[in-house]
Design an enzyme around this catalytic site. Structure first.
Site, PDB file in Angstrom:
ATOM      1  N   ILE A  46      -6.580  -6.991   2.731  1.00 21.66           N
ATOM      2  CA  ILE A  46      -5.825  -5.764   2.499  1.00 21.66           C
ATOM      3  C   ILE A  46      -4.819  -5.990   1.391  1.00 21.66           C
ATOM      4  O   ILE A  46      -4.051  -6.953   1.418  1.00 21.66           O
ATOM      5  CB  ILE A  46      -5.098  -5.294   3.778  1.00 21.66           C
ATOM      6  CG1 ILE A  46      -6.096  -5.080   4.923  1.00 21.66           C
ATOM      7  CG2 ILE A  46      -4.351  -3.994   3.506  1.00 21.66           C
ATOM      8  CD1 ILE A  46      -6.251  -6.259   5.839  1.00 21.66           C
ATOM      9  N   GLU A  47      -4.852  -5.113   0.398  1.00 24.50           N
ATOM     10  CA  GLU A  47      -3.873  -5.123  -0.692  1.00 24.50           C
ATOM     11  C   GLU A  47      -2.871  -4.013  -0.413  1.00 24.50           C
ATOM     12  O   GLU A  47      -3.159  -2.832  -0.611  1.00 24.50           O
ATOM     13  CB  GLU A  47      -4.558  -4.900  -2.043  1.00 24.50           C
ATOM     14  CG  GLU A  47      -5.580  -5.959  -2.422  1.00 24.50           C
ATOM     15  CD  GLU A  47      -4.947  -7.228  -2.961  1.00 24.50           C
ATOM     16  OE1 GLU A  47      -3.710  -7.231  -3.174  1.00 24.50           O
ATOM     17  OE2 GLU A  47      -5.676  -8.205  -3.185  1.00 24.50           O
ATOM     18  N   ILE A  48      -1.690  -4.382   0.100  1.00 30.77           N
ATOM     19  CA  ILE A  48      -0.699  -3.378   0.473  1.00 30.77           C
ATOM     20  C   ILE A  48       0.235  -3.084  -0.694  1.00 30.77           C
ATOM     21  O   ILE A  48       0.473  -3.934  -1.542  1.00 30.77           O
ATOM     22  CB  ILE A  48       0.116  -3.811   1.710  1.00 30.77           C
ATOM     23  CG1 ILE A  48       0.746  -5.197   1.514  1.00 30.77           C
ATOM     24  CG2 ILE A  48      -0.747  -3.792   2.956  1.00 30.77           C
ATOM     25  CD1 ILE A  48       1.657  -5.631   2.647  1.00 30.77           C
ATOM     26  N   ASP A  64      -3.009  -0.837  -2.556  1.00 31.26           N
ATOM     27  CA  ASP A  64      -3.436   0.152  -1.565  1.00 31.26           C
ATOM     28  C   ASP A  64      -4.954   0.124  -1.385  1.00 31.26           C
ATOM     29  O   ASP A  64      -5.652   1.126  -1.573  1.00 31.26           O
ATOM     30  CB  ASP A  64      -2.982   1.561  -1.966  1.00 31.26           C
ATOM     31  CG  ASP A  64      -1.486   1.768  -1.798  1.00 31.26           C
ATOM     32  OD1 ASP A  64      -0.845   0.918  -1.152  1.00 31.26           O
ATOM     33  OD2 ASP A  64      -0.954   2.770  -2.312  1.00 31.26           O
TER      34      ASP A  64
END
Length: 432
Positions: free
Chosen positions: A400-402, A330
């Site tokens: 982006i680290e989802i 996140d």
């Protein structure tokens, strides 16, 4: 002290049972598949530099797999511990006063449970039976199924094109998608599936493609900002690694090229997100072919990163935004990764990143953090986002680290559906 002894005793009992279970259940497939019977997934709290040093000092000898980017001071991170290392790492942490919690004492149970989300190899990756049906991002499909679905889209939609931008080590085609209603628009470039085990990122790209197709079909009534851009999407930059992760080793990260260490040991794979020509291979661990973050023999030594470089060079002066999706954490990240200084475009990058996380929180309740890779994670040389920013001049470049699942890469059914939506919402908010 009694609680610590009780915890340790429980772990040792689990270790004995896991080793027995592994002998009874895992032996038959050992020559083909990597199994994780008895592997523990621990949440470890790092309170100080001393705590961090304690773990780093034993990481290689105990074959610890740091899943979380949050293995740093003041954070809790996930660590996979193989059965043979459990006793020693427990002793090390308890002697140092490091707090930990057992998320699972048998990682293979998560692998087995996840199989219900894996579609058969020959399953259609669309929600219906025709080429015009949207992609099904609620399950994990084979790379071949995803490719077939994209090629089907190209046959029925004039605004949708596919392009083979290169071949992998195992001769898989690397497919890129172009979605545009007009020519010569500024470009939004997105890639997913760079690291093999980050399956949810491929689902994110599939969801983004769905949204683009749906909105172009309804363009007469949709006046969205998205039509001001041409969209280029690479749903899976690392097909070889992804398929190997699906079929043989769920925890595989790199591509599948053959490498040899200095002592002649044969190892497999290069970390594609360390293979770019910006501060290339500047740490000792990245120079070791047997490590997960091996940088490669030279910048762009890998067919996948080479294909990416050649592809983006064709239209580099038109790229307005670049997004590279990874998992998990996140985090909506900006350059730099290779150094701690702020980039010249820091204020605008952060403003757009904060816009993205606000939009995501509004629709999902999930709060992402924003900041540079170096400040929120660690120094990471050779990344695609830094190369795009520094070498290609793409001012608005993001990693982006989802997803922030309790069990890391293993998502429950609802999050497999919800997390890709977060990716789309964040991207749209960023470009506005």
């Amino acid at each position: 002290m009694a609680a610590a002894v009780s915890t340790k005793a429980a772990l040792l009992l689990a270790l004995f049972c896991a080793q027995l279970c592994g002998r009874l259940q895992g032996t038959a497939d050992a020559a083909i598949d990597t199994t994780f019977y008895g592997h523990h997934l621990l949440s470890v709290r790092i309170e100080s530099k001393a705590d961090l040093k304690t773990l780093l000092d034993v990481k290689d000898n105990l074959d610890l797999d740091f899943w979380s980017h949050a293995i740093r001071e003041g954070h809790t991170g996930l660590v996979r511990v193989p059965p043979e290392s459990l006793n020693e790492i427990v002793d090390v942490m308890e002697s140092a006063g490091i707090q930990y919690h057992v998320n699972t004492d048998n990682l293979q149970s998560l692998v087995n449970e996840e199989k219900r989300l894996i579609a058969p190899d020959d399953a259609s990756a669309t929600k219906g039976d025709t080429a015009s049906d949207l992609l099904d991002y609620s399950r994990y499909y084979s790379y071949n199924s995803v490719t077939k679905a994209l090629l089907g889209f190209a046959k029925v939609h004039s605004f949708f094109q596919t392009q083979v931008i290169g071949q992998t080590h195992d001769d898989n085609d690397i497919i890129a998608v172009k979605v545009a209603g007009e020519s010569d628009l500024p470009i939004v470039l997105i890639d997913c599936g760079v690291h093999a085990r980050e399956w949810i990122t491929i689902s994110a790209c599939m969801y983004i493609i769905n949204e683009l197709v749906s909105r172009h079909q309804e363009r007469t009534t949709d006046v969205s900002e998205i039509f001001n851009y041409e969209w280029r999407v690479i749903p899976c930059l690392n097909p070889d690694g992804y398929e190997f992760s699906r079929k043989s080793n769920r925890m595989w990260r790199k591509n599948r090229s053959v490498q040899y260490s200095s002592n002649g040991t044969k190892c497999y794979g290069t970390d594609l997100n360390r293979n770019f020509d910006v501060s290339f291979c500047s740490t000792p661990e990245e120079a070791d072919p047997c490590k997960e973050t091996f940088c490669g023999k030279a910048p762009f030594s890998e067919p996948e990163s080479h294909a990416f470089r050649e592809y983006v060079t064709e239209f580099r002066n038109r790229i307005a935004f670049y997004f590279s999706f990874h998992a998990f954490g996140d985090l909506w990240l900006i350059p730099y990764g290779f150094r701690s200084e702020r980039p010249p475009d820091y204020d605008e990058l952060m403003a757009r990143a904060n816009r993205a996380v606000s939009a995501i929180q509004e629709v999902s309740g999930t709060r992402y953090k924003t900041g540079s890779i170096a400040s929120l994670l660690y120094i990471a040389p050779g990344t695609a986002v830094d190369w795009m920013y520094v070498k290609k001049g793409v001012r608005m470049s993001f990693t982006i680290e989802i997803s922030s699942e309790k069990n890391g890469f293993f998502l429950n059914q609802s999050n497999v559906i919800d997390v890709p939506k977060q990716a789309w919402v964040g991207v749209v908010a960023t470009i506005q």
